[in-house]
Design a protein around this motif. Structure first.
Motif, PDB file in Angstrom:
ATOM      1  N   TRP A 112       0.869  -1.175   0.000  1.00 32.46           N
ATOM      2  CA  TRP A 112       0.000   0.000   0.000  1.00 32.46           C
ATOM      3  C   TRP A 112       0.904   1.223   0.000  1.00 32.46           C
ATOM      4  CZ3 TRP A 112      -4.616  -0.797  -1.452  1.00 32.46           C
ATOM      5  CH2 TRP A 112      -5.430  -1.819  -0.947  1.00 32.46           C
ATOM      6  N   THR A 113       0.870   2.034  -1.055  1.00 31.76           N
ATOM      7  CA  THR A 113       1.675   3.260  -1.107  1.00 31.76           C
ATOM      8  C   THR A 113       0.717   4.448  -1.185  1.00 31.76           C
ATOM      9  OG1 THR A 113       1.923   2.876  -3.498  1.00 31.76           O
ATOM     10  CG2 THR A 113       3.767   2.260  -2.069  1.00 31.76           C
ATOM     11  N   ASP A 114      -0.019   4.592  -0.124  1.00 30.02           N
ATOM     12  CA  ASP A 114      -1.039   5.623  -0.047  1.00 30.02           C
ATOM     13  C   ASP A 114      -1.068   6.164   1.381  1.00 30.02           C
ATOM     14  OD1 ASP A 114      -3.529   6.522  -1.842  1.00 30.02           O
ATOM     15  OD2 ASP A 114      -4.212   6.385   0.237  1.00 30.02           O
ATOM     16  N   PRO A 115      -1.024   7.495   1.541  1.00 22.43           N
ATOM     17  CA  PRO A 115      -1.014   8.548   0.529  1.00 22.43           C
ATOM     18  C   PRO A 115       0.293   8.558  -0.279  1.00 22.43           C
ATOM     19  CG  PRO A 115      -1.596   9.420   2.706  1.00 22.43           C
ATOM     20  CD  PRO A 115      -1.063   8.046   2.908  1.00 22.43           C
ATOM     21  N   SER A 116       0.188   8.973  -1.536  1.00 23.13           N
ATOM     22  CA  SER A 116       1.362   9.022  -2.411  1.00 23.13           C
ATOM     23  C   SER A 116       2.076  10.364  -2.259  1.00 23.13           C
ATOM     24  CB  SER A 116       0.936   8.790  -3.863  1.00 23.13           C
ATOM     25  OG  SER A 116       0.345   7.527  -4.016  1.00 23.13           O
ATOM     26  N   THR A 117       2.498  10.629  -1.036  1.00 25.44           N
ATOM     27  CA  THR A 117       3.194  11.870  -0.708  1.00 25.44           C
ATOM     28  C   THR A 117       4.387  11.547   0.173  1.00 25.44           C
ATOM     29  OG1 THR A 117       1.897  12.228   1.311  1.00 25.44           O
ATOM     30  CG2 THR A 117       1.022  13.164  -0.745  1.00 25.44           C
ATOM     31  N   LEU A 118       5.304  12.495   0.282  1.00 24.61           N
ATOM     32  CA  LEU A 118       6.461  12.295   1.146  1.00 24.61           C
ATOM     33  C   LEU A 118       6.020  12.047   2.582  1.00 24.61           C
ATOM     34  CD1 LEU A 118       9.576  12.356   1.465  1.00 24.61           C
ATOM     35  CD2 LEU A 118       9.353  14.801   1.966  1.00 24.61           C
ATOM     36  N   GLU A 119       5.042  12.833   3.039  1.00 24.46           N
ATOM     37  CA  GLU A 119       4.563  12.685   4.410  1.00 24.46           C
ATOM     38  C   GLU A 119       3.816  11.367   4.611  1.00 24.46           C
ATOM     39  OE1 GLU A 119       5.638  16.646   3.434  1.00 24.46           O
ATOM     40  OE2 GLU A 119       4.144  15.352   2.456  1.00 24.46           O
ATOM     41  N   GLY A 120       3.296  10.801   3.520  1.00 22.16           N
ATOM     42  CA  GLY A 120       2.538   9.562   3.626  1.00 22.16           C
ATOM     43  C   GLY A 120       3.390   8.309   3.653  1.00 22.16           C
ATOM     44  N   VAL A 121       4.684   8.443   3.351  1.00 17.54           N
ATOM     45  CA  VAL A 121       5.566   7.273   3.284  1.00 17.54           C
ATOM     46  C   VAL A 121       5.547   6.481   4.588  1.00 17.54           C
ATOM     47  CG1 VAL A 121       7.974   6.516   3.056  1.00 17.54           C
ATOM     48  CG2 VAL A 121       7.057   8.256   1.513  1.00 17.54           C
ATOM     49  N   GLN A 122       5.461   7.177   5.709  1.00  8.38           N
ATOM     50  CA  GLN A 122       5.482   6.499   7.007  1.00  8.38           C
ATOM     51  C   GLN A 122       4.275   5.580   7.198  1.00  8.38           C
ATOM     52  OE1 GLN A 122       5.322   9.443  10.114  1.00  8.38           O
ATOM     53  NE2 GLN A 122       3.387  10.324   9.397  1.00  8.38           N
ATOM     54  N   ASP A 123       3.216   5.790   6.401  1.00  9.24           N
ATOM     55  CA  ASP A 123       2.009   4.974   6.522  1.00  9.24           C
ATOM     56  C   ASP A 123       1.955   3.839   5.505  1.00  9.24           C
ATOM     57  OD1 ASP A 123       0.965   6.581   8.603  1.00  9.24           O
ATOM     58  OD2 ASP A 123       0.241   8.041   7.138  1.00  9.24           O
ATOM     59  N   TRP A 124       2.942   3.755   4.635  1.00  9.83           N
ATOM     60  CA  TRP A 124       2.950   2.677   3.652  1.00  9.83           C
ATOM     61  C   TRP A 124       3.166   1.337   4.352  1.00  9.83           C
ATOM     62  CZ3 TRP A 124       6.554   4.853  -0.791  1.00  9.83           C
ATOM     63  CH2 TRP A 124       5.942   5.990  -1.345  1.00  9.83           C
ATOM     64  N   GLU A 125       2.534   0.289   3.837  1.00  7.19           N
ATOM     65  CA  GLU A 125       2.688  -1.024   4.466  1.00  7.19           C
ATOM     66  C   GLU A 125       2.633  -2.145   3.433  1.00  7.19           C
ATOM     67  OE1 GLU A 125      -0.547  -2.232   7.005  1.00  7.19           O
ATOM     68  OE2 GLU A 125      -1.900  -0.772   6.086  1.00  7.19           O
ATOM     69  N   VAL A 126       3.384  -3.188   3.722  1.00  7.58           N
ATOM     70  CA  VAL A 126       3.433  -4.355   2.840  1.00  7.58           C
ATOM     71  C   VAL A 126       2.158  -5.170   3.010  1.00  7.58           C
ATOM     72  CG1 VAL A 126       4.633  -6.515   2.321  1.00  7.58           C
ATOM     73  CG2 VAL A 126       5.952  -4.452   2.874  1.00  7.58           C
ATOM     74  N   ILE A 127       1.513  -5.490   1.885  1.00  4.84           N
ATOM     75  CA  ILE A 127       0.307  -6.318   1.881  1.00  4.84           C
ATOM     76  C   ILE A 127       0.693  -7.790   1.902  1.00  4.84           C
ATOM     77  CG2 ILE A 127      -1.755  -6.944   0.560  1.00  4.84           C
ATOM     78  CD1 ILE A 127      -1.498  -4.094  -0.744  1.00  4.84           C
ATOM     79  N   GLY A 128       1.689  -8.133   1.108  1.00  2.00           N
ATOM     80  CA  GLY A 128       2.158  -9.511   1.022  1.00  2.00           C
ATOM     81  C   GLY A 128       3.348  -9.592   0.093  1.00  2.00           C
ATOM     82  N   ARG A 129       3.997 -10.747   0.075  1.00  2.00           N
ATOM     83  CA  ARG A 129       5.185 -10.922  -0.750  1.00  2.00           C
ATOM     84  C   ARG A 129       5.026 -12.117  -1.672  1.00  2.00           C
ATOM     85  NH1 ARG A 129       9.917  -9.048   3.466  1.00  2.00           N
ATOM     86  NH2 ARG A 129      11.328  -9.946   1.920  1.00  2.00           N
TER      87      ARG A 129
END
Length: 237
Positions: A212-229
């Motif tokens: 999940w790469t949302d929000p697609s902003t610099l400030e949003g990077v901290q909220d990105w998370e792996v869904i699966g591999r």
């Protein structure tokens, strides 16, 4: 159908193997520690983006165009497709354009002049360019088919397929660089790049992360998370 703008975005990341991914994480931390303290440089999992910033609603997770599917459910459907399509795909090679070094990618104006010293694309503030190797381009082509054509059967991106990749996958290479690349770190300001910093070594990956790469902003990077591999383990090619 629900507006795509209301759906979260996903990305496919190609992950370096150990011990390289740990080394790159340490380099990222060291680089961030050397930057001005009043600027924001978030930490993230080292990766090469195969395809980035796709609204999950674009992935055709329902045969009924009028059906609304929960984003988390849709993401699991996409993950299942990726596992099926990439099983035994084999190693994906990442080779770097060594003479390009490490640099800040800057937008350009239509007349070809630079966009100015202070203009920086946050996701390309410290990058090294990858070669468009057949291995990497086949992986991007296959990922494109899975996401946008719901392909889970025989793929035109077969490891033994020597046909040229479709030119429309160039749309996945974002401006201003318009090339596959590795980002050492993200930031809105041009970072301090040590003269000793070199391109990462070439590596062969068998590990893709759906993120999940949302929000697609610099400030949003901290909220990105792996869904699966997804494992692509197979014969090196």
């Amino acid at each position: 159908m629900k507006d795509a703008a209301l759906h979260r975005r996903i990305s496919l990341w190609l992950l370096p193997p150990e011990p390289l991914i740990t080394t790159l994480s340490k380099i990222q931390s060291e680089l961030i520690s050397q930057q001005p303290k009043d600027r924001y440089f978030p930490r993230f999992l080292p990766h090469v983006t195969l395809i980035g910033g796709v609204p999950i609603s674009d992935c055709r997770c329902s045969r009924d165009e009028g059906m609304i599917i929960d984003d988390d459910v849709a993401a699991q459907i996409v993950l299942g497709r990726l596992n099926l399509a990439f099983r035994s795909h084999g190693y994906i090679m990442c080779d770097f354009v060594k003479e390009g070094g490490v640099f800040t990618a800057r937008p350009t104006h239509g007349d070809g002049t630079g966009g100015g010293e202070d203009v920086v694309q946050w996701s390309q503030s410290c990058v090294s360019v990858l070669e468009r190797s057949p291995s990497l381009m086949r992986a991007i082509q296959l990922a494109d088919e899975v996401l946008f054509r719901a392909s889970t059967g025989t793929s035109t991106a077969s490891c033994d397929d020597n046909r040229p990749y479709p030119r429309d996958i160039d749309r996945h290479f974002k401006p201003p660089l318009f090339e596959p690349h590795y980002s050492f770190m993200y930031g809105k300001d041009a970072p301090v790049i040590p003269a000793s910093l070199e391109c990462p070594p070439s590596f062969a990956s068998t590990d893709i992360a759906l993120v999940w790469t949302d929000p697609s902003t610099l400030e949003g990077v901290q909220d990105w998370e792996v869904i699966g591999r997804v494992s692509t383990k197979g014969t090196k090619h």
